[in-house]
Design a protein around this motif. Structure first.
Motif, PDB file in Angstrom:
ATOM      1  N   GLY A   1      36.134  39.686  39.872  1.00  0.00           N
ATOM      2  CA  GLY A   1      36.329  39.582  38.436  1.00  0.00           C
ATOM      3  C   GLY A   1      37.459  38.644  38.060  1.00  0.00           C
ATOM      4  O   GLY A   1      38.159  38.093  38.919  1.00  0.00           O
ATOM      5  N   CYS A   2      37.634  38.450  36.761  1.00  0.00           N
ATOM      6  CA  CYS A   2      38.630  37.491  36.270  1.00  0.00           C
ATOM      7  C   CYS A   2      39.083  37.907  34.880  1.00  0.00           C
ATOM      8  O   CYS A   2      38.277  38.319  34.045  1.00  0.00           O
ATOM      9  CB  CYS A   2      38.005  36.095  36.226  1.00  0.00           C
ATOM     10  N   ASN A   3      40.391  37.801  34.627  1.00  0.00           N
ATOM     11  CA  ASN A   3      40.952  38.172  33.330  1.00  0.00           C
ATOM     12  C   ASN A   3      41.139  36.977  32.400  1.00  0.00           C
ATOM     13  O   ASN A   3      41.634  37.135  31.281  1.00  0.00           O
ATOM     14  CB  ASN A   3      42.302  38.883  33.517  1.00  0.00           C
ATOM     15  N   ASN A   4      40.786  35.779  32.854  1.00  0.00           N
ATOM     16  CA  ASN A   4      40.952  34.592  32.031  1.00  0.00           C
ATOM     17  C   ASN A   4      39.831  34.495  30.996  1.00  0.00           C
ATOM     18  O   ASN A   4      38.782  35.141  31.125  1.00  0.00           O
ATOM     19  CB  ASN A   4      40.976  33.337  32.900  1.00  0.00           C
ATOM     20  N   THR A   5      40.039  33.635  29.995  1.00  0.00           N
ATOM     21  CA  THR A   5      39.049  33.473  28.921  1.00  0.00           C
ATOM     22  C   THR A   5      38.738  31.995  28.695  1.00  0.00           C
ATOM     23  O   THR A   5      38.636  31.544  27.553  1.00  0.00           O
ATOM     24  CB  THR A   5      39.559  34.104  27.619  1.00  0.00           C
ATOM     25  N   CYS A   6      38.609  31.234  29.767  1.00  0.00           N
ATOM     26  CA  CYS A   6      38.305  29.806  29.642  1.00  0.00           C
ATOM     27  C   CYS A   6      37.026  29.630  28.825  1.00  0.00           C
ATOM     28  O   CYS A   6      36.020  30.308  29.071  1.00  0.00           O
ATOM     29  CB  CYS A   6      38.140  29.168  31.014  1.00  0.00           C
ATOM     30  N   THR A   7      37.038  28.713  27.886  1.00  0.00           N
ATOM     31  CA  THR A   7      35.929  28.593  26.949  1.00  0.00           C
ATOM     32  C   THR A   7      34.666  28.011  27.566  1.00  0.00           C
ATOM     33  O   THR A   7      33.593  28.097  26.966  1.00  0.00           O
ATOM     34  CB  THR A   7      36.337  27.731  25.739  1.00  0.00           C
ATOM     35  N   PHE A   8      34.776  27.406  28.758  1.00  0.00           N
ATOM     36  CA  PHE A   8      33.594  26.836  29.406  1.00  0.00           C
ATOM     37  C   PHE A   8      32.978  27.775  30.436  1.00  0.00           C
ATOM     38  O   PHE A   8      31.960  27.458  31.049  1.00  0.00           O
ATOM     39  CB  PHE A   8      33.943  25.506  30.103  1.00  0.00           C
ATOM     40  N   CYS A   9      33.583  28.939  30.660  1.00  0.00           N
ATOM     41  CA  CYS A   9      33.223  29.781  31.803  1.00  0.00           C
ATOM     42  C   CYS A   9      32.619  31.095  31.369  1.00  0.00           C
ATOM     43  O   CYS A   9      33.180  31.807  30.531  1.00  0.00           O
ATOM     44  CB  CYS A   9      34.469  30.033  32.664  1.00  0.00           C
ATOM     45  N   ILE A  10      31.491  31.436  31.964  1.00  0.00           N
ATOM     46  CA  ILE A  10      30.814  32.691  31.642  1.00  0.00           C
ATOM     47  C   ILE A  10      31.081  33.776  32.691  1.00  0.00           C
ATOM     48  O   ILE A  10      30.694  34.926  32.534  1.00  0.00           O
ATOM     49  CB  ILE A  10      29.299  32.454  31.501  1.00  0.00           C
ATOM     50  N   VAL A  11      31.773  33.415  33.768  1.00  0.00           N
ATOM     51  CA  VAL A  11      31.955  34.335  34.884  1.00  0.00           C
ATOM     52  C   VAL A  11      32.625  35.650  34.481  1.00  0.00           C
ATOM     53  O   VAL A  11      32.174  36.721  34.893  1.00  0.00           O
ATOM     54  CB  VAL A  11      32.708  33.651  36.038  1.00  0.00           C
ATOM     55  N   PRO A  12      33.730  35.645  33.685  1.00  0.00           N
ATOM     56  CA  PRO A  12      34.342  36.938  33.343  1.00  0.00           C
ATOM     57  C   PRO A  12      33.368  37.906  32.671  1.00  0.00           C
ATOM     58  O   PRO A  12      33.443  39.119  32.895  1.00  0.00           O
ATOM     59  CB  PRO A  12      35.482  36.539  32.403  1.00  0.00           C
ATOM     60  N   ALA A  13      32.442  37.365  31.877  1.00  0.00           N
ATOM     61  CA  ALA A  13      31.475  38.225  31.202  1.00  0.00           C
ATOM     62  C   ALA A  13      30.489  38.834  32.192  1.00  0.00           C
ATOM     63  O   ALA A  13      29.929  39.901  31.938  1.00  0.00           O
ATOM     64  CB  ALA A  13      30.725  37.427  30.141  1.00  0.00           C
ATOM     65  N   LEU A  14      30.261  38.150  33.316  1.00  0.00           N
ATOM     66  CA  LEU A  14      29.264  38.599  34.282  1.00  0.00           C
ATOM     67  C   LEU A  14      29.882  39.333  35.472  1.00  0.00           C
ATOM     68  O   LEU A  14      29.247  40.205  36.064  1.00  0.00           O
ATOM     69  CB  LEU A  14      28.458  37.398  34.780  1.00  0.00           C
ATOM     70  N   ARG A  15      31.096  38.971  35.839  1.00  0.00           N
ATOM     71  CA  ARG A  15      31.772  39.601  36.973  1.00  0.00           C
ATOM     72  C   ARG A  15      32.747  40.691  36.538  1.00  0.00           C
ATOM     73  O   ARG A  15      33.216  41.472  37.360  1.00  0.00           O
ATOM     74  CB  ARG A  15      32.526  38.539  37.783  1.00  0.00           C
ATOM     75  N   GLY A  16      33.104  40.696  35.254  1.00  0.00           N
ATOM     76  CA  GLY A  16      33.991  41.733  34.749  1.00  0.00           C
ATOM     77  C   GLY A  16      35.465  41.391  34.907  1.00  0.00           C
ATOM     78  O   GLY A  16      35.838  40.316  35.380  1.00  0.00           O
ATOM     79  N   LYS A  17      36.303  42.312  34.493  1.00  0.00           N
ATOM     80  CA  LYS A  17      37.750  42.155  34.609  1.00  0.00           C
ATOM     81  C   LYS A  17      38.168  42.206  36.077  1.00  0.00           C
ATOM     82  O   LYS A  17      37.481  42.779  36.926  1.00  0.00           O
ATOM     83  CB  LYS A  17      38.464  43.264  33.833  1.00  0.00           C
ATOM     84  N   GLU A  18      39.332  41.598  36.345  1.00  0.00           N
ATOM     85  CA  GLU A  18      39.812  41.550  37.728  1.00  0.00           C
ATOM     86  C   GLU A  18      40.062  42.954  38.268  1.00  0.00           C
ATOM     87  O   GLU A  18      40.661  43.804  37.600  1.00  0.00           O
ATOM     88  CB  GLU A  18      41.095  40.735  37.815  1.00  0.00           C
ATOM     89  N   LYS A  19      39.604  43.157  39.477  1.00  0.00           N
ATOM     90  CA  LYS A  19      39.867  44.409  40.189  1.00  0.00           C
ATOM     91  C   LYS A  19      40.337  44.044  41.584  1.00  0.00           C
ATOM     92  O   LYS A  19      39.647  43.347  42.327  1.00  0.00           O
ATOM     93  CB  LYS A  19      38.602  45.265  40.249  1.00  0.00           C
ATOM     94  N   ASP A  20      41.530  44.497  41.946  1.00  0.00           N
ATOM     95  CA  ASP A  20      42.146  44.146  43.222  1.00  0.00           C
ATOM     96  C   ASP A  20      41.891  45.208  44.284  1.00  0.00           C
ATOM     97  O   ASP A  20      41.862  46.406  43.985  1.00  0.00           O
ATOM     98  CB  ASP A  20      43.666  43.986  43.061  1.00  0.00           C
ATOM     99  N   ARG A  21      41.754  44.741  45.517  1.00  0.00           N
ATOM    100  CA  ARG A  21      41.725  45.669  46.648  1.00  0.00           C
ATOM    101  C   ARG A  21      43.158  46.019  47.046  1.00  0.00           C
ATOM    102  O   ARG A  21      44.085  45.229  46.828  1.00  0.00           O
ATOM    103  CB  ARG A  21      41.036  45.028  47.860  1.00  0.00           C
ATOM    104  N   ARG A  22      43.302  47.140  47.668  1.00  0.00           N
ATOM    105  CA  ARG A  22      44.611  47.525  48.193  1.00  0.00           C
ATOM    106  C   ARG A  22      44.966  46.629  49.383  1.00  0.00           C
ATOM    107  O   ARG A  22      44.105  46.323  50.214  1.00  0.00           O
ATOM    108  CB  ARG A  22      44.606  48.992  48.616  1.00  0.00           C
ATOM    109  N   PRO A  23      46.242  46.215  49.474  1.00  0.00           N
ATOM    110  CA  PRO A  23      46.635  45.330  50.576  1.00  0.00           C
ATOM    111  C   PRO A  23      46.275  45.891  51.952  1.00  0.00           C
ATOM    112  O   PRO A  23      45.830  45.143  52.832  1.00  0.00           O
ATOM    113  CB  PRO A  23      48.157  45.215  50.403  1.00  0.00           C
ATOM    114  N   GLY A  24      46.462  47.200  52.127  1.00  0.00           N
ATOM    115  CA  GLY A  24      46.157  47.801  53.425  1.00  0.00           C
ATOM    116  C   GLY A  24      44.694  47.659  53.799  1.00  0.00           C
ATOM    117  O   GLY A  24      44.368  47.442  54.973  1.00  0.00           O
ATOM    118  N   ASP A  25      43.794  47.763  52.812  1.00  0.00           N
ATOM    119  CA  ASP A  25      42.362  47.608  53.085  1.00  0.00           C
ATOM    120  C   ASP A  25      42.040  46.171  53.478  1.00  0.00           C
ATOM    121  O   ASP A  25      41.228  45.924  54.377  1.00  0.00           O
ATOM    122  CB  ASP A  25      41.546  47.997  51.848  1.00  0.00           C
TER     123      ASP A  25
END
Length: 503
Positions: free
Chosen positions: A167-191
């Motif tokens: 996912g991605c938290n940016n709102t670039c006007t040319f990019c549709i990815v955030p709408a399709l991949r959703g907000k950023e979600k991070d994995r835990r460093p240990g994983d």
């Protein structure tokens, strides 16, 4: 491995995955292949071209004509499906997330439609479609399980993608990815580190940390320096020789990341930093949260800390409202930054993005003319920068499938630490993908280096052992069929790098 329950051992049903788009899609296809094999399917032979029991399209919604390409490919499979009882077709990825029920309406012979958030459901949906004899459309609105928890069939024995966020938290006007991949979600460093350690134990010696906005890692877990800490932690993993990452965003590229790159020996002297435009006016219209001065300042800091770093970028030509003056600012930035290479794109509308409805859409002939000028300038700079490599002695990791002319020229190919492609004279000693050779560069072209002399040394590696073991087993079926060239393993940087790269 979990019991194979969905497909009987006697059926030996085959599958084929066709992948289009960015590295995230390529990595997702490794998961899809792993899921299908875990369910008892086997990879269709190379060149099957749809002659399989299950054909999966992992789609991209980046370009305006992405749907035309998908429906054209689906149309070509319709007659084959009518002649092959029990054949199933599944469509997943970003275009599936966007179009949903439209796919089955336009192509009623499709059996399964699934989105970016629920790729783990594919085997179940295929079985449900078979039993119920009707199409299954299931699109999750949020991530059900982090993809790295799913079975995986890695496309390389010696190099691997490791997803650190989705996912991605940016709102670039040319990019549709955030709408399709959703907000950023991070994995835990240990994983993440546990996955890397497991890969290294299997023989992998190079990993590429992957995220739509990879250096924003930590925003979801509340640690602004999490990415630099992760890079340093990778430096403590014994046997991990090369670490790369893609794609960062200039807004989040902080000094602690530069220091971690410079001070961690196995983090490679390579950086892909999307510029998109050199014009402050256009960057504002794109909703990119940096300006030309900030971008060039990052490049200057990276070169001061890592003098031999090879820096590449993405650039969009012809964004709505771009004037000749705006374009000249991009050309100026390219001259100042002196990129090793640049992936350049002519702007194309992405339905559903703000830019698609902006005033000032640029005529195609104007975009084409500017594009050709930019390509010519970058070709000149790439060649000049590559010529600086002549006379240097480099350690090259031997790669599989990088040199299309290797057979005719009696050469092998691989990647230098900075990711430059190197063709070198085939030594007398056996050399396997994943092994490392030392060579002296004798010639430079805009897109590759050449080492015409004898190889100085050959270092056999555990990665080469892993490649030899994999290829020494019974002939394995073909790999993921890719929609873009050079996307089999992480070492070569492909033209589409996450949501902010391809247009």
């Amino acid at each position: 491995m979990r019991p194979r329950t969905l497909v009987g051992a006697m059926s030996a049903k085959t599958y084929e995955v066709r992948t289009y788009g960015c590295q995230m899609n390529v990595h997702d296809s490794e998961r899809l292949s792993g899921l299908l094999e875990d369910a008892g399917y086997v990879r269709a032979p190379e060149g099957a071209d749809g002659d399989a029991d299950v054909v999966v399209f992992n789609t991209c919604a980046v370009r305006e004509n992405a749907d035309n390409k998908l429906y054209g490919n689906l149309g070509r499979l319709a007659p084959m499906k009518s002649r092959r009882p029990g054949m199933q077709i599944a469509v997943g990825g970003c275009l599936a997330q966007k179009d949903r029920d439209t796919i089955v309406t336009k192509a009623p012979w499709v059996d399964v439609v699934f989105g970016t958030h629920n790729i783990g459901k594919l085997p179940v949906l295929l079985e449900r479609a078979r039993v119920q004899e009707e199409a299954q459309v299931e699109i999750a609105e949020s991530l059900e399980a982090f993809p790295s928890t799913l079975p995986t069939r890695r496309e390389s024995a010696y190099a691997a993608w490791v997803s650190i966020s989705v996912g991605c938290n940016n709102t670039c006007t040319f990019c549709i990815v955030p709408a399709l991949r959703g907000k950023e979600k991070d994995r835990r460093p240990g994983d993440i580190l546990a996955e890397i350690e497991a890969l290294v134990a299997e023989g992998v010696s190079e990993i590429t940390l992957l995220g739509q906005n990879v250096n924003a890692y930590g925003s979801d877990i509340g640690d602004r320096e999490a990415f630099s800490k992760l890079l340093r932690a990778c430096g403590n993993i014994e046997g991990l020789e090369r670490v790369r990452f893609t794609s960062p965003h200039p807004r989040d590229f902080t000094d602690d990341v530069i220091a971690a790159m410079a001070e961690t020996p196995n983090v490679m002297p390579q950086l892909h930093m999307p510029l998109q435009s050199g014009s402050d006016t256009i960057l504002k219209a794109m909703r990119r949260s940096y300006r030309q001065e900030r971008f060039l300042g990052i490049i200057e800091k990276v070169r001061a800390a890592i003098p031999h770093a090879a820096i590449s970028t993405d650039i969009i030509v012809g964004f709505p409202g771009e004037t000749e003056e705006d374009f000249e600012q991009t050309m100026h930035t390219v001259r100042e930054a002196r990129f090793a290479n640049a992936f350049t794109f002519q702007y194309s509308k992405r339905p559903g993005t703000p830019a698609a409805t902006m005033d000032g859409q640029i005529p195609k002939e104007v975009v084409q003319e500017r594009y050709m000028r930019l390509v010519a300038l970058q070709e000149e700079i790439s060649w000049e920068e590559n010529k600086k490599q002549v006379g240097r002695t480099l350690e090259v990791m031997v790669a599989e499938g990088e040199g299309r002319k290797d057979g005719a020229t009696h050469r092998l190919s691989g990647r230098a630490p900075d990711n430059r492609l190197v063709h070198f004279t085939k030594p007398d000693a056996e050399v396997r993908p994943g092994d490392v050779v030392t060579v002296e560069i004798t010639y430079a072209a805009p897109h590759h280096l050449l080492a015409e002399g004898a190889v100085t040394s050959v270092r056999r590696t555990r990665a080469g052992d892993a490649w030899e073991k994999r290829n020494g087993e019974a002939a394995k079926p073909a790999g993921v069929m890719l929609g873009l060239p050079s996307l089999g393993v992480p070492a070569p940087l492909p033209p589409a790098t996450g949501g902010c790269a391809a247009v």
